[in-house]
Design an enzyme around this catalytic site. Structure first.
Site, mmCIF file in Angstrom:
data_model
loop_
_atom_site.group_PDB
_atom_site.id
_atom_site.type_symbol
_atom_site.label_atom_id
_atom_site.label_comp_id
_atom_site.label_asym_id
_atom_site.label_seq_id
_atom_site.Cartn_x
_atom_site.Cartn_y
_atom_site.Cartn_z
ATOM 1 N N GLY A 164 10.996 71.302 25.142
ATOM 2 C CA GLY A 164 10.418 72.544 24.747
ATOM 3 C C GLY A 164 9.439 72.391 23.684
ATOM 4 O O GLY A 164 9.353 72.933 22.624
ATOM 5 N N LEU A 192 8.913 74.875 29.655
ATOM 6 C CA LEU A 192 9.434 75.581 30.920
ATOM 7 C C LEU A 192 8.450 76.688 31.177
ATOM 8 O O LEU A 192 7.962 77.017 32.303
ATOM 9 C CB LEU A 192 10.782 76.251 30.762
ATOM 10 C CG LEU A 192 11.420 77.050 31.896
ATOM 11 C CD1 LEU A 192 11.558 76.316 32.949
ATOM 12 C CD2 LEU A 192 12.676 77.593 31.147
ATOM 13 N N ASP A 233 14.529 78.010 20.591
ATOM 14 C CA ASP A 233 14.727 79.726 20.707
ATOM 15 C C ASP A 233 16.175 79.670 20.386
ATOM 16 O O ASP A 233 17.083 79.081 20.896
ATOM 17 C CB ASP A 233 14.501 80.036 22.242
ATOM 18 C CG ASP A 233 14.429 81.418 22.373
ATOM 19 O OD1 ASP A 233 14.951 82.294 21.546
ATOM 20 O OD2 ASP A 233 13.826 81.914 23.274
ATOM 21 N N SER A 258 3.894 70.257 14.288
ATOM 22 C CA SER A 258 4.292 71.278 15.461
ATOM 23 C C SER A 258 3.610 72.299 14.977
ATOM 24 O O SER A 258 3.825 73.051 14.060
ATOM 25 C CB SER A 258 5.590 71.341 15.716
ATOM 26 O OG SER A 258 6.369 71.913 14.944
ATOM 27 N N GLU A 259 3.303 73.294 16.260
ATOM 28 C CA GLU A 259 2.824 74.676 16.004
ATOM 29 C C GLU A 259 3.518 75.621 15.358
ATOM 30 O O GLU A 259 3.082 76.411 14.373
ATOM 31 C CB GLU A 259 2.453 75.407 17.218
ATOM 32 C CG GLU A 259 1.776 74.384 18.328
ATOM 33 C CD GLU A 259 0.189 74.496 18.061
ATOM 34 O OE1 GLU A 259 -0.311 75.550 17.696
ATOM 35 O OE2 GLU A 259 -0.422 73.232 17.888
ATOM 36 N N GLU A 260 4.924 75.506 15.494
ATOM 37 C CA GLU A 260 5.695 76.399 15.041
ATOM 38 C C GLU A 260 5.904 76.023 13.160
ATOM 39 O O GLU A 260 5.984 77.142 12.567
ATOM 40 C CB GLU A 260 6.982 76.407 15.570
ATOM 41 C CG GLU A 260 7.627 77.056 16.478
ATOM 42 C CD GLU A 260 7.506 78.484 16.387
ATOM 43 O OE1 GLU A 260 7.170 79.497 17.171
ATOM 44 O OE2 GLU A 260 8.349 78.968 15.274
#
Lengths: 330, 273
Positions: free
Chosen positions: B68, B110, B167, B242-244
């Protein structure tokens, strides 16, 4: 309320683990245990079934326990004997638990030791399970619609032994050899493959009908005498192969292009016998004495083949499995 | 080649992992052509490198997997975006590509557009850094990690596996879509080498509780306390690159950094049975 007579056709065959004279035949709506020596049968009804037999539902699968005295039945109505939309059922070696594989991808372990049945989910693949096999060496193999074969230990199914990857379509049937050290699998891509379940290596692949049209493998079964019988969807022939494993050179396997008649590799030697039947073969099963039973779609439904002098030859079995009507039950 | 811009790669946040996406995957791990992803490390399937030094490279395997991976932040961040590093004594390196230059890292994603964006970004970074040859050890593949991991990796191949800000899937009916679940953990344990590490980080407390519960209950994983990992470069990467994590930093503010992130770390331990 009258019940219109419904044709009740044989759907699956189970051989008894120890007693050669018993054969379990599952019809769409009922289960009969045939006694081959006395030529009669006895119907098996579970205690918890409802009184009204018309609500039996459709039988999906069944199996004998290893001692042969118990039978587990799975039907398509979820509230009966084992409440799962089951695909395959088998007993564990010690007869203390029943494993049911269902369409949602779970393998449930029902502990039947005490009167209170406890259940625990052992495996959750995320796609429909097509077949499951518990070997004598306590390996649990589960195959699914995606083409994966997951071999894990039992009862600690969280410890995966290997993934046997190589099929290009859904894997439809599995069979461990009698020693539990090799695994055969058949798939919708028309191949039968032999694996080493301890490391997931594909040892051999067989694709007999590749020339014209790919035929999906619908059932295969290994016997204790190192034969494996394969049947294909839509074909009225069952192929029997014999394999022999030499003890040396298992690591240095060399696979060559194959022909469908006789193959000699440094490890396997296969002889092929084709058994022709009248109609499409649905299922094949061996019993402990290597008698082969073949279930087909049209009468005479079940024929048995004895292994004599290197070949399987037909023995008479006219008394078995005629179609019966639902009205017979009343 | 310029770096891709996110506004051209908009994608719905959720994607059903149980659906049959039209994904490409090899028929088995040994048939995977890694030269498409790591051209400097692999030749096309079947060919061999000519000289001695290069033939050693083909023995390499992917060892770090970012499940992910989203826009590819952990693998290799943008060079021009500077994140405030709380401790000055650490050399700030750009993602897994720089921190572990000898290791091949693979991201799995995904969602089609997101994977496409990350792929284009990696290609652009490689192009921009041709002289130094950086970013050749990271790549992304569009794959469903819940179903198709066995087609990419062999047993015990991975040394680290990352689940960064997965998620949360709050609804009970969607719990089975969560990437950390008891049965998927058996899968991850299979692909991790013994002694391999599983990293998770999230900013959702409920998901954190869920992850800890299932990881602790799983017989094959053992928890490592966060204290013993202070100074581990990977933990800093997780928190910062990470972007998050950058988004959470922007929204949360610096003084809340400690409360927002929940990091957990688990070791795949030997099983004795």
């Amino acid at each position: 309320m009258t019940v219109s007579p419904q044709k009740n056709l044989p759907q699956f065959l189970i051989t008894h683990p120890t007693d050669l004279s018993k054969l379990l035949v599952g019809y769409s709506c009922l289960l009969r245990e045939f006694n081959l020596s006395s030529f009669n049968y006895k119907e098996i009804v579970a205690q918890t079934f409802k009184q009204d037999k018309r609500n039996f539902g459709l039988l999906v699968c069944a199996c004998y326990s290893n001692s042969g005295d118990q039978v587990a039945i799975v039907n398509n109505l979820k509230e009966l004997v084992l409440p799962r939309s089951g695909v395959k059922v088998c007993f564990s070696k010690d007869n203390k638990s029943i494993l049911v594989a269902d369409k949602a991808g779970h393998v449930i372990n029902y502990c039947i030791e005490k009167t209170e049945i406890t259940q625990k989910i052992l495996v959750d693949t995320l796609s429909t399970i097509t077949d499951m096999y518990l070997s004598v060496s306590n390996y649990l193999a589960v195959c699914d619609r995606e083409g994966r074969i997951r071999v894990s230990f039992f009862p600690n199914a969280y410890h995966i032994l290997s993934y046997c990857i190589g099929h290009e379509g859904a894997v439809t049937c599995l069979s461990f050899t009698s020693s539990g050290l090799r695994l055969f699998s058949g798939s919708n891509d028309g191949t039968v493959k032999l694996w080493d379940p301890t490391n997931g290596k594909e040892l051999f692949s067989l694709e007999p009908f590749s020339t014209v049209h790919k035929h999906k493998v619908c059932d295969l079964q290994c016997s204790a005498s190192q034969h494996v019988c394969v049947c294909y969807e839509g074909l009225s022939v069952a192929e029997v192969y014999k394999y022999s494993l030499t003890t040396e050179g298992l690591e240095t396997l060399v696979c060559n292009m194959f022909m469908c008649v006789t193959l000699i590799l440094n490890i396997f030697q296969l002889h092929v016998q084709s058994i022709n039947t009248n109609s499409e073969v649905l299922q094949t099963v061996f019993d402990v004495e290597n008698t082969l039973y073949i279930l087909e779609r049209c009468p005479p439904y079940i024929t048995s083949y004895q292994f004599l002098e290197g070949f399987f030859s037909e023995s008479s079995s006219e008394y078995l499995a005629t179609d019966c009507y639902l009205s017979d039950l009343q | 080649m310029s770096l891709p811009q996110k506004r051209f790669f908009r994608q719905r946040a959720h994607s059903n992992p149980l659906a049959d996406h039209s994904l490409e995957f090899p028929s088995c791990p040994s048939k995977m052509d890694w030269s498409e992803h790591f051209p400097l490390f692999f030749t096309k399937l079947g060919e061999r490198f000519n000289d001695e030094e290069n033939s050693m490279k083909t023995k390499k395997k992917v060892e770090f997997a970012d499940v992910g991976c989203g826009y590819g932040g952990l693998l290799g961040s943008f060079c021009e975006v500077q994140v405030t590093v709380p401790r000055a004594d650490i050399n700030f390196k750009v993602g897994l590509a720089d921190t572990f230059p000898e290791v091949l890292s693979l991201g799995l994603e995904l969602r089609a557009k997101v994977a496409d964006y990350a792929h284009k970004k990696i290609l652009a970074l490689r192009e921009q850094n041709k002289s130094t040859g950086k970013y050749q050890n990271i790549s992304i593949v569009r794959a469903n990690a819940m179903k198709y991991l066995p087609y990419f990796f062999e047993k015990g191949q991975l040394k680290k596996i990352f689940f960064l800000f997965p998620d949360p899937h709050f609804k009970k009916s969607k719990h089975k879509w969560r990437i950390i679940s008891p049965h998927l953990l058996s899968d991850y344990a299979y692909f991790l080498a013994v002694g391999g590490l599983l990293y998770t980080v999230t900013d959702v407390a409920e998901l954190y509780e869920w992850e800890i519960k299932h990881l602790s209950e799983h017989p094959l994983f053992m928890r490592i306390s966060n204290e013993s990992l202070k100074g581990d470069a990977t933990v800093d990467l997780i928190l910062n690159s990470s972007e998050e994590s950058k988004k959470v930093t922007r929204q949360g503010g610096d003084n809340k950094m400690g409360e927002i992130y929940y990091v957990s770390l688990f070791l795949f331990a030997l099983v004795v049975f």
